[in-house]
Scaffold this motif. Structure first.
Motif, PDB file in Angstrom:
ATOM      1  N   GLY A 162       0.814  -1.207   0.000  1.00  0.00           N
ATOM      2  CA  GLY A 162       0.000   0.000   0.000  1.00  0.00           C
ATOM      3  C   GLY A 162       0.844   1.252   0.000  1.00  0.00           C
ATOM      4  N   ARG A 163       2.159   1.081   0.064  1.00  0.00           N
ATOM      5  CA  ARG A 163       3.056   2.226   0.182  1.00  0.00           C
ATOM      6  C   ARG A 163       3.565   2.675  -1.178  1.00  0.00           C
ATOM      7  NH1 ARG A 163       5.958  -0.141   5.615  1.00  0.00           N
ATOM      8  NH2 ARG A 163       4.147   0.174   6.963  1.00  0.00           N
ATOM      9  N   ILE A 164       2.657   2.796  -2.111  1.00  0.00           N
ATOM     10  CA  ILE A 164       2.935   3.427  -3.391  1.00  0.00           C
ATOM     11  C   ILE A 164       1.851   4.473  -3.632  1.00  0.00           C
ATOM     12  CG2 ILE A 164       4.065   1.400  -4.352  1.00  0.00           C
ATOM     13  CD1 ILE A 164       1.586   0.855  -5.978  1.00  0.00           C
ATOM     14  N   THR A 165       2.167   5.444  -4.443  1.00  0.00           N
ATOM     15  CA  THR A 165       1.215   6.520  -4.721  1.00  0.00           C
ATOM     16  C   THR A 165       0.311   6.150  -5.892  1.00  0.00           C
ATOM     17  OG1 THR A 165       2.762   7.604  -6.219  1.00  0.00           O
ATOM     18  CG2 THR A 165       2.825   8.261  -3.894  1.00  0.00           C
ATOM     19  N   VAL A 166      -0.761   6.916  -6.022  1.00  0.00           N
ATOM     20  CA  VAL A 166      -1.650   6.747  -7.171  1.00  0.00           C
ATOM     21  C   VAL A 166      -0.879   6.967  -8.469  1.00  0.00           C
ATOM     22  CG1 VAL A 166      -3.638   7.763  -8.373  1.00  0.00           C
ATOM     23  CG2 VAL A 166      -3.751   7.312  -5.906  1.00  0.00           C
ATOM     24  N   GLY A 167      -0.024   8.000  -8.500  1.00  0.00           N
ATOM     25  CA  GLY A 167       0.786   8.242  -9.693  1.00  0.00           C
ATOM     26  C   GLY A 167       1.716   7.091 -10.001  1.00  0.00           C
ATOM     27  N   GLY A 168       2.322   6.504  -8.966  1.00  0.00           N
ATOM     28  CA  GLY A 168       3.184   5.348  -9.172  1.00  0.00           C
ATOM     29  C   GLY A 168       2.418   4.140  -9.658  1.00  0.00           C
ATOM     30  N   ALA A 169       1.191   3.960  -9.153  1.00  0.00           N
ATOM     31  CA  ALA A 169       0.369   2.840  -9.600  1.00  0.00           C
ATOM     32  C   ALA A 169       0.002   2.979 -11.075  1.00  0.00           C
ATOM     33  CB  ALA A 169      -0.900   2.747  -8.748  1.00  0.00           C
ATOM     34  N   VAL A 170      -0.222   4.219 -11.528  1.00  0.00           N
ATOM     35  CA  VAL A 170      -0.505   4.456 -12.948  1.00  0.00           C
ATOM     36  C   VAL A 170       0.750   4.218 -13.781  1.00  0.00           C
ATOM     37  CG1 VAL A 170      -1.090   6.231 -14.645  1.00  0.00           C
ATOM     38  CG2 VAL A 170      -2.406   6.052 -12.516  1.00  0.00           C
ATOM     39  N   ALA A 171       1.877   4.788 -13.352  1.00  0.00           N
ATOM     40  CA  ALA A 171       3.117   4.678 -14.120  1.00  0.00           C
ATOM     41  C   ALA A 171       3.587   3.241 -14.255  1.00  0.00           C
ATOM     42  CB  ALA A 171       4.210   5.521 -13.455  1.00  0.00           C
ATOM     43  N   SER A 172       3.259   2.396 -13.263  1.00  0.00           N
ATOM     44  CA  SER A 172       3.633   0.982 -13.314  1.00  0.00           C
ATOM     45  C   SER A 172       2.488   0.096 -13.783  1.00  0.00           C
ATOM     46  CB  SER A 172       4.090   0.518 -11.925  1.00  0.00           C
ATOM     47  OG  SER A 172       5.175   1.288 -11.459  1.00  0.00           O
ATOM     48  N   ASP A 173       1.292   0.657 -13.882  1.00  0.00           N
ATOM     49  CA  ASP A 173       0.075  -0.115 -14.180  1.00  0.00           C
ATOM     50  C   ASP A 173       0.059  -1.396 -13.353  1.00  0.00           C
ATOM     51  OD1 ASP A 173      -2.379  -0.611 -15.294  1.00  0.00           O
ATOM     52  OD2 ASP A 173      -1.600  -1.438 -17.171  1.00  0.00           O
ATOM     53  N   VAL A 174       0.093  -1.225 -12.054  1.00  0.00           N
ATOM     54  CA  VAL A 174       0.249  -2.351 -11.141  1.00  0.00           C
ATOM     55  C   VAL A 174      -0.929  -3.310 -11.256  1.00  0.00           C
ATOM     56  CG1 VAL A 174       1.678  -1.074  -9.504  1.00  0.00           C
ATOM     57  CG2 VAL A 174      -0.817  -1.045  -9.253  1.00  0.00           C
ATOM     58  N   HIS A 175      -0.672  -4.552 -10.886  1.00  0.00           N
ATOM     59  CA  HIS A 175      -1.723  -5.557 -10.861  1.00  0.00           C
ATOM     60  C   HIS A 175      -1.858  -6.087  -9.442  1.00  0.00           C
ATOM     61  CE1 HIS A 175       1.969  -7.956 -11.410  1.00  0.00           C
ATOM     62  NE2 HIS A 175       1.346  -8.862 -10.679  1.00  0.00           N
ATOM     63  N   GLY A 176      -2.975  -6.744  -9.181  1.00  0.00           N
ATOM     64  CA  GLY A 176      -3.223  -7.341  -7.880  1.00  0.00           C
ATOM     65  C   GLY A 176      -3.482  -8.820  -8.007  1.00  0.00           C
ATOM     66  N   ARG A 177      -3.933  -9.417  -6.922  1.00  0.00           N
ATOM     67  CA  ARG A 177      -4.192 -10.863  -6.894  1.00  0.00           C
ATOM     68  C   ARG A 177      -5.411 -11.244  -7.733  1.00  0.00           C
ATOM     69  NH1 ARG A 177      -3.343 -12.786  -0.605  1.00  0.00           N
ATOM     70  NH2 ARG A 177      -1.539 -11.481  -0.104  1.00  0.00           N
ATOM     71  N   ASP A 178      -6.201 -10.262  -8.128  1.00  0.00           N
ATOM     72  CA  ASP A 178      -7.425 -10.549  -8.878  1.00  0.00           C
ATOM     73  C   ASP A 178      -7.297 -10.144 -10.345  1.00  0.00           C
ATOM     74  OD1 ASP A 178      -7.312  -7.823  -8.369  1.00  0.00           O
ATOM     75  OD2 ASP A 178      -9.479  -7.605  -8.163  1.00  0.00           O
ATOM     76  N   HIS A 179      -6.087 -10.176 -10.895  1.00  0.00           N
ATOM     77  CA  HIS A 179      -5.904  -9.677 -12.251  1.00  0.00           C
ATOM     78  C   HIS A 179      -6.745 -10.432 -13.264  1.00  0.00           C
ATOM     79  CE1 HIS A 179      -3.916  -9.061 -16.186  1.00  0.00           C
ATOM     80  NE2 HIS A 179      -3.727  -7.846 -15.727  1.00  0.00           N
ATOM     81  N   ARG A 180      -6.961 -11.719 -13.089  1.00  0.00           N
ATOM     82  CA  ARG A 180      -7.764 -12.487 -14.047  1.00  0.00           C
ATOM     83  C   ARG A 180      -9.187 -11.949 -14.126  1.00  0.00           C
ATOM     84  NH1 ARG A 180      -6.967 -17.434 -15.929  1.00  0.00           N
ATOM     85  NH2 ARG A 180      -9.053 -18.101 -15.307  1.00  0.00           N
ATOM     86  N   VAL A 181      -9.654 -11.326 -13.062  1.00  0.00           N
ATOM     87  CA  VAL A 181     -11.022 -10.804 -13.017  1.00  0.00           C
ATOM     88  C   VAL A 181     -11.049  -9.301 -13.298  1.00  0.00           C
ATOM     89  CG1 VAL A 181     -13.050 -10.483 -11.554  1.00  0.00           C
ATOM     90  CG2 VAL A 181     -11.719 -12.600 -11.396  1.00  0.00           C
TER      91      VAL A 181
END
Length: 469
Positions: free
Chosen positions: A110-129
């Motif tokens: 949770g220690r990333i910013t919204v901007g960082g999440a966009v720049a990395s296009d992060v995924h989570g445990r529910d990526h298939r959904v």
């Protein structure tokens, strides 16, 4: 706006470089930094959680975006929230959960910013959904190389390039995020133990997507018949009827959002049987204390400590998604010289290649501090976005002696590239430019858009220079 000259590194602590750091407090100050950039350009930086050099800029400018951290009110009808790019996901969840909302994509920290999440296009445990983070972004305010702020919408070439674009198309200032309605701030979680890699893959697929969130810890020190053994964890957002009887009697449904949102409301008290966060690593542990043998013992204890199959238990959202955040220095006892994050993707149908990757790592006998296996779904439109259909394995290896993982990871790159896989650029600190080009066929499209939008290369980073992005 504060300005200082600092030595910066990623979370892996492997390659510090010096830059001039600016901390803008608004759009005008951020635009002034971009317009006044020097010949080495500028790059945005959030909370510094990237393990590699994506948010470093040797000899140039770095925009510390944590000063832009305002959260707007939730639009109940649209199910959206608008917030600044410097807002941390951990804080955003603390605001949203008591109001009955959650982010559709929650990454492993949770220690990333919204901007960082966009720049990395992060995924989570529910990526298939749910896909990756940018699938749920309704609009971006992007500061481009000319110092102007553009509203960028999904479906446009600029949006796609910014999603996972590592900050090289501009500085994200704000984002409108679509949210998921949840009935409680708790997760219903089940775990099961797998005896080897085949058993682990079978358990992943046998479960389908009945619980949308799934990931596995994998023991990369196990060998022989136990190679690839692990513990699979599944989860879903808990409904009120899943709470213990005494908690259901006192449970109150989330109240509607009231604009503006309060600063930092706390989560409601958790009922009995809810797992707590693990204790932090003691600060007095010296770096490099835990080598191969102690790590093997800890892995054995972790594996044996997981029952063969455990019924549903309740955990808080932070305990489920961000358990590692409770251990701020968890890598230090393993890695005196820092660590190297390696996250690769192997497409479905190429499971034998995944076996070879796991066997190579196991044979190396290097203490993999963190090792997580997940299933991913359909890719997003971003040419540099990492997540695509296949298996992803993420691990951290000590960067210093006696491991020196460069030769091992170069060999893994060859294995992964040969089957059409890829390595995550946002996590990388050591890949070669020709390898990145082979793994990301959309790179030429990305370069062409950058050349058109930013011919002077206003936005640069140590990573972009190293990989010729």
């Amino acid at each position: 706006m504060s300005v200082d000259t600092v030595s910066l590194t990623g979370r892996g602590r492997t390659a510090p470089t010096t830059a001039v750091r600016f901390r803008p407090g608004g759009d005008a100050e951020a635009a002034a930094v971009v317009r006044g950039r020097g010949p080495r350009g500028a790059i945005a930086r959030g909370l510094g959680r990237s393990p590699g050099d994506a948010a470093q800029n040797a000899g140039g400018s770095v925009l510390d975006m944590t000063g832009l951290d305002r959260i707007g009110s939730v639009d109940e009808a649209a199910g959206t929230v608008r917030c600044d790019a410097g807002v941390g996901l951990e804080r955003l969840l603390r605001v949203l959960l008591p109001l009955g909302w959650c982010l559709p994509v929650v990454p492993g920290t949770g220690r990333i910013t919204v901007g960082g999440a966009v720049a990395s296009d992060v995924h989570g445990r529910d990526h298939r959904v749910s896909g990756s983070f940018c699938r749920h972004v309704g609009a971006l305010d992007l500061l481009t190389a000319d110092g102007e702020v553009r509203t960028v919408l999904p479906g446009t070439a600029l949006f796609d390039a910014t999603a996972g674009g590592l900050g090289l198309t501009g500085v994200v200032l704000r984002a409108t995020l679509r949210l998921r309605r949840v009935a409680t701030p708790l997760m219903a979680v089940s775990t099961e133990r797998a005896r080897d890699l085949d058993d682990l893959l079978d358990r992943f697929t046998a479960g389908g997507d009945r619980a949308p969130y799934a990931s596995a810890w994998i023991d990369l020190l196990a060998r022989g018949g136990a190679t690839g053994r692990g513990v699979l964890t599944r989860g879903e957002h808990a409904r009120p009827d899943m709470l213990p009887a005494h908690a259901r009697r006192t449970w109150r449904a989330p109240r509607p959002a009231l604009p503006p949102l309060p600063a930092l409301p706390a989560l409601p008290a958790l009922p009995a049987r809810v797992s707590a966060l693990p204790a932090a690593v003691p600060a007095f542990l010296p770096g490099g204390l835990l080598g191969r043998a102690p790590a093997s013992v800890l892995n054995e204890l972790r594996y044996r400590g997981a029952v063969l199959s455990r019924g549903v238990e309740l955990r808080s959202v932070p305990a489920f998604f961000h358990a590692a955040d409770a251990l701020p220095d968890w890598s230090r006892p393993y890695a005196r010289g820092g660590f190297v994050r390696y996250q690769c993707l192997v497409p479905y149908g190429q499971e034998e290649a995944l076996h070879r990757v796991v066997r190579r790592i196991s044979a190396q006998r290097s203490p993999a501090v963190r090792a997580v296996l997940q299933r991913l779904g359909a890719p997003g439109p971003g040419p540099l976005s990492f997540a695509a259909a296949g298996w992803t394995l993420a691990l951290d290896l000590p960067a210093g002696p006696p491991a020196h993982p460069a030769r091992l990871l170069d060999a893994l790159d060859e294995e992964v590239a040969a089957v059409g896989g890829r390595v995550c650029l946002a996590e990388d600190s050591r890949m070669r430019p020709e390898t990145a080009a082979a793994m990301y066929p959309g790179l030429e499209t990305f370069r062409a858009l950058r050349a058109e939008l930013d011919p002077t290369e206003a936005f640069r980073s140590d990573l972009s220079r190293r990989l010729a992005l």
